[in-house]
Design an enzyme around this catalytic site. Structure first.
Site, PDB file in Angstrom:
ATOM      1  N   HIS A 101       0.846  -1.187   0.000  1.00 22.59           N
ATOM      2  CA  HIS A 101       0.000   0.000   0.000  1.00 22.59           C
ATOM      3  C   HIS A 101       0.887   1.244   0.000  1.00 22.59           C
ATOM      4  O   HIS A 101       1.449   1.615   1.034  1.00 22.59           O
ATOM      5  CB  HIS A 101      -0.916   0.007   1.228  1.00 22.59           C
ATOM      6  N   HIS A 111      -0.573  -6.644  -5.282  1.00 18.14           N
ATOM      7  CA  HIS A 111      -0.613  -7.921  -4.564  1.00 18.14           C
ATOM      8  C   HIS A 111       0.073  -8.982  -5.415  1.00 18.14           C
ATOM      9  O   HIS A 111      -0.034  -8.985  -6.641  1.00 18.14           O
ATOM     10  CB  HIS A 111      -2.072  -8.321  -4.312  1.00 18.14           C
ATOM     11  N   ASN A 113       1.156 -13.410  -4.935  1.00 19.57           N
ATOM     12  CA  ASN A 113       1.445 -14.576  -4.116  1.00 19.57           C
ATOM     13  C   ASN A 113       1.760 -15.760  -5.022  1.00 19.57           C
ATOM     14  O   ASN A 113       1.253 -15.863  -6.142  1.00 19.57           O
ATOM     15  CB  ASN A 113       0.321 -14.889  -3.127  1.00 19.57           C
ATOM     16  N   ARG A 115       2.300 -20.091  -4.308  1.00 18.87           N
ATOM     17  CA  ARG A 115       2.098 -21.054  -3.233  1.00 18.87           C
ATOM     18  C   ARG A 115       2.136 -22.482  -3.781  1.00 18.87           C
ATOM     19  O   ARG A 115       1.911 -22.716  -4.973  1.00 18.87           O
ATOM     20  CB  ARG A 115       0.765 -20.793  -2.531  1.00 18.87           C
ATOM     21  N   HIS A 150       0.906  -5.530 -17.833  1.00 16.62           N
ATOM     22  CA  HIS A 150       0.453  -6.708 -18.570  1.00 16.62           C
ATOM     23  C   HIS A 150       1.532  -7.245 -19.506  1.00 16.62           C
ATOM     24  O   HIS A 150       1.540  -8.459 -19.791  1.00 16.62           O
ATOM     25  CB  HIS A 150      -0.838  -6.390 -19.306  1.00 16.62           C
ATOM     26  N   GLY A 264      -4.438 -20.108  11.223  1.00 18.61           N
ATOM     27  CA  GLY A 264      -3.215 -19.386  10.908  1.00 18.61           C
ATOM     28  C   GLY A 264      -2.997 -18.206  11.833  1.00 18.61           C
ATOM     29  O   GLY A 264      -3.839 -17.866  12.671  1.00 18.61           O
ATOM     30  N   ARG A 265      -1.864 -17.594  11.661  1.00 17.46           N
ATOM     31  CA  ARG A 265      -1.487 -16.451  12.503  1.00 17.46           C
ATOM     32  C   ARG A 265      -2.218 -15.197  12.021  1.00 17.46           C
ATOM     33  O   ARG A 265      -2.021 -14.736  10.902  1.00 17.46           O
ATOM     34  CB  ARG A 265       0.026 -16.247  12.430  1.00 17.46           C
TER      35      ARG A 265
END
Length: 305
Positions: A101, A111, A113, A115, A150, A264-265
């Site tokens: 941010h 953003h 991620n 995984r 993009h 989760g935390r």
């Protein structure tokens, strides 16, 4: 005699993810001048991770880059809703997730991620997949920024076949959509889940490519916009639009649900939230304004290439 498929190399995935966290944090520190707080944590049910947060920086009001590597005896329902055959399996889930941010409203929120999840059961082959992607959420739209973003997303997918980028772009547009608002969260990017296409090495290579393309996709946009002058009007618009980010993460995001359902935390799960945000009742931007242009032009899925 039945030949078992070789097990995926989970250790190689963990090594890559830890290196990715280091590389991204170093790049963000270089442009901001601030330093990330390192917070190592463990989870009672198994595993742990390291959360890193840069707060109140010169460029980034909050940037969180989280590595997690957790294990459990039963997959949460967020992971088995679409694949009920996985119910009851033990699991190992690891990934790097980040949300940035910025302070200046002309710099977009971003953003990313990547995984990996492997689900195991006695006397059965493991079931595994990769997922991830990145997306961009501007407050003020610029064609140059959208094209660059993009182009990098396309470059991340190009080595894996011409059909991969349009597929992952479409999935991103579909996923990062606020159904209750009937509007996209931002201008899109890439999104994939349950990805095992081509076998472990090929799927892992795609995931590495997505992770490695985040910095060259995002930081040139930050550098281009960080010195743009702004006043309270732009700041108010930024805080208002941040509300959409919060709504998506708390209502629709499967990663948030997985984290909550797996005990989760909480500090790490909710590090994606902006430090300041506002909601206004029945607000609409003035017609013809730069704020209105965000809705009219940029928050519409399109071919930016």
């Amino acid at each position: 005699m039945t030949t078992m498929t070789p097990a995926p190399d989970s250790q190689a995935v963990e090594t890559y993810l830890r290196g990715l966290q280091n590389n991204i944090c170093s790049a963000l520190e270089a442009i901001d001048g601030g330093r990330f707080l390192h917070d190592v944590w463990t989870r009672d049910e198994g595993g742990g991770g390291e959360s890193r947060v840069l707060a109140d920086g010169a460029v980034f009001e909050r940037a969180g880059v989280n590595f997690s590597n957790i294990t459990g005896t039963r997959l949460p329902s967020a992971a088995t809703a679409a694949r009920p055959e996985l119910a009851g399996r033990g699991f190992r889930a690891m990934g790097v997730s980040l949300v940035i941010h910025p302070r200046n409203p002309y710099v977009p929120t971003s953003h990313m991620n990547v995984r990996f999840l492997i689900a195991e059961a006695p006397r059965a082959e493991p079931i595994w997949w990769f997922g991830g992607g990145f997306d961009l959420t501007p407050y003020y739209g610029f064609d140059d920024d959208a094209r660059h973003w993009h182009q990098q997303a396309h470059a991340a997918c190009a080595p894996f076949g011409a059909e991969v980028f349009p597929r992952l772009k479409r999935q991103c547009d579909d996923y990062f959509y606020l159904k209750h608002r009937q509007e996209p969260r931002g201008i899109g990017g890439l999104f994939y889940d349950d990805w095992s296409q081509g076998g472990f090495e090929q799927a892992f290579a795609l995931t590495r490519s997505v992770g490695d393309h985040f910095v060259p996709a995002y930081l040139p946009i930050v550098e281009r916009r960080l010195a743009t002058p702004y006043q309270q009007r732009e700041r108010d618009w930024q805080l208002y639009r941040r509300g959409r980010y919060v709504e998506f993460n708390l209502v629709w995001d499967r990663g948030t649900l997985f984290g909550l359902q797996s005990n989760g935390r909480i500090e790490s799960i909710l590090m994606s939230m902006p430090p300041l945000v506002s909601w206004q009742y029945a607000y609409a931007p003035q017609p013809g304004s730069p704020e209105a242009a965000l809705y009219e032009r940029f928050l519409k899925p399109q071919d930016w290439l």
